[in-house]
Design a protein around this motif. Structure first.
Motif, PDB file in Angstrom:
ATOM      1  N   ALA A   1      27.919  38.985  44.737  1.00 27.83           N
ATOM      2  CA  ALA A   1      29.088  39.849  44.545  1.00 27.83           C
ATOM      3  C   ALA A   1      30.378  39.027  44.501  1.00 27.83           C
ATOM      4  N   LEU A   2      30.472  38.016  45.346  1.00 30.57           N
ATOM      5  CA  LEU A   2      31.664  37.162  45.351  1.00 30.57           C
ATOM      6  C   LEU A   2      31.755  36.345  44.069  1.00 30.57           C
ATOM      7  N   ALA A   3      30.612  35.810  43.622  1.00 26.38           N
ATOM      8  CA  ALA A   3      30.606  35.063  42.363  1.00 26.38           C
ATOM      9  C   ALA A   3      30.997  35.968  41.200  1.00 26.38           C
ATOM     10  N   ASP A   4      30.485  37.184  41.188  1.00 26.11           N
ATOM     11  CA  ASP A   4      30.832  38.132  40.135  1.00 26.11           C
ATOM     12  C   ASP A   4      32.337  38.418  40.130  1.00 26.11           C
ATOM     13  N   ALA A   5      32.897  38.628  41.327  1.00 29.85           N
ATOM     14  CA  ALA A   5      34.334  38.915  41.419  1.00 29.85           C
ATOM     15  C   ALA A   5      35.161  37.740  40.919  1.00 29.85           C
ATOM     16  N   ALA A   6      34.735  36.524  41.254  1.00 24.66           N
ATOM     17  CA  ALA A   6      35.466  35.332  40.831  1.00 24.66           C
ATOM     18  C   ALA A   6      35.383  35.152  39.319  1.00 24.66           C
ATOM     19  N   ILE A   7      34.202  35.347  38.751  1.00 15.41           N
ATOM     20  CA  ILE A   7      34.026  35.185  37.301  1.00 15.41           C
ATOM     21  C   ILE A   7      34.815  36.246  36.545  1.00 15.41           C
ATOM     22  N   LEU A   8      34.776  37.478  37.023  1.00 13.77           N
ATOM     23  CA  LEU A   8      35.531  38.559  36.381  1.00 13.77           C
ATOM     24  C   LEU A   8      37.023  38.263  36.413  1.00 13.77           C
ATOM     25  N   ALA A   9      37.502  37.754  37.546  1.00 13.24           N
ATOM     26  CA  ALA A   9      38.925  37.431  37.658  1.00 13.24           C
ATOM     27  C   ALA A   9      39.300  36.282  36.729  1.00 13.24           C
ATOM     28  N   ALA A  10      38.454  35.259  36.663  1.00 14.79           N
ATOM     29  CA  ALA A  10      38.780  34.074  35.877  1.00 14.79           C
ATOM     30  C   ALA A  10      38.699  34.307  34.382  1.00 14.79           C
TER      31      ALA A  10
END
Length: 302
Positions: A260-269
């Motif tokens: 979930a954290l990786a997904d949030a970071a990728i979506l933000a970037a």
């Protein structure tokens, strides 16, 4: 006249040694479980005995920079922005300047702890002077999430962040910090995750592709963990082992949280979710930094 930042950092550390290094409950527990109810005078005598292995271990523990100390010294560390030579000079100067520090236990007990030149150098190293959070990312976090969040991330970066920060790592951290929803409940945890992830990369690794690859591995691990859970419900470990089934330790909740954290970071970037599919090739040309990559992604979306 403005004081030299390196000298100001030396003064701040020496002042902290004199005023006291706060210890947390884990240190008090270690002392009680290892040394019982020794009075302060006995504990001081123990840490002063350089030939006693237990005393040396306790002194090492008491001279470790805890959270309070790290937060107090962060402004001076960021201002100094030391390189290798600066860190060596700071360690040498601190070793010459101080001979003892005060440790403050949770109950208020104060212990005098000898500080050798080697101990001073270890303290400086553990502060992570070369792991300064890039100024652009720090400023973005402070503006969008508040000064306390920026301070907490800067302290975390000194413990787990990359050294040195490459342009690609700094660009990814800034992109995530600038695009994460400010009201997201896991925003700060996502920022800490990105810093931790970047700290584990080799210097020649491109950060964003590595993060997307990590996300794909997490998704595969989570699928396997769910399958393993179903298999365990239908049988038991011993029976599965006898059939030759390999059951590595896969804790689904931990994997799901990191995913979930990786997904949030990728979506933000990138502005889009990472696809949970096998990899494919897409020619986006040559880009030099995160801004170029984001522009290339936007062109592909048009």
């Amino acid at each position: 006249m403005r004081q030299d930042p390196a000298l100001a950092l030396l003064d701040a550390i020496a002042s902290r040694f004199a005023s006291g290094l706060p210890q947390d409950a884990s240190v008090a527990h270690y002392i009680r479980s290892t040394h019982g109810d020794l009075p302060p005078q006995r504990l001081e005598a123990l840490v002063a005995d350089g030939d006693d292995p237990q005393g040396a271990s306790l002194a090492e523990l008491l001279l470790f920079p805890g959270e309070d100390t790290a937060r107090a010294l962060e402004p001076a560390l960021a201002a100094a922005a030391l390189d290798d030579a600066g860190v060596a000079a700071l360690a040498a100067n601190l070793g010459q300047r101080v001979i003892r520090a005060t440790a403050i236990l949770p109950d208020g007990t104060r212990l005098a702890v000898p500080v050798s030149a080697d101990a001073a150098a270890r303290f400086v190293s553990r502060l992570g002077p070369q792991r300064t959070l890039p100024a652009a990312a720090a400023a973005c976090v402070a503006e969008r999430f508040g000064d306390d969040a920026a301070l907490a991330l800067a302290v975390a970066a000194r413990r787990t962040g990359p050294v040195p920060w490459t342009p690609g790592a700094a660009s990814l951290a800034r992109a995530v910090a600038s695009r994460l929803p400010a009201d997201a409940p896991d925003a700060q945890e996502t920022l800490h995750y990105v810093v931790r992830f970047l700290g584990g990369l080799a210097q020649d690794t491109l950060p964003l592709p590595a993060l997307i690859a990590r996300r794909s591995r997490l998704a595969a691990q989570l699928r396997r963990a769910r399958q393993q859970e179903q298999a365990m419900k239908a049988s038991n470990f011993e029976t599965l082992a006898m059939t030759g089934a390999r059951l590595p330790y896969l804790h689904a909740p931990d994997i799901a949280r990191e995913l979930a954290l990786a997904d949030a970071a990728i979506l933000a970037a990138t502005g889009r979710p990472a696809p949970d599919t096998t990899g494919s090739c897409l020619d986006m040309g040559v880009v030099a930094d995160m801004d170029g990559l984001l522009a290339a992604l936007d062109d592909q979306a048009d």
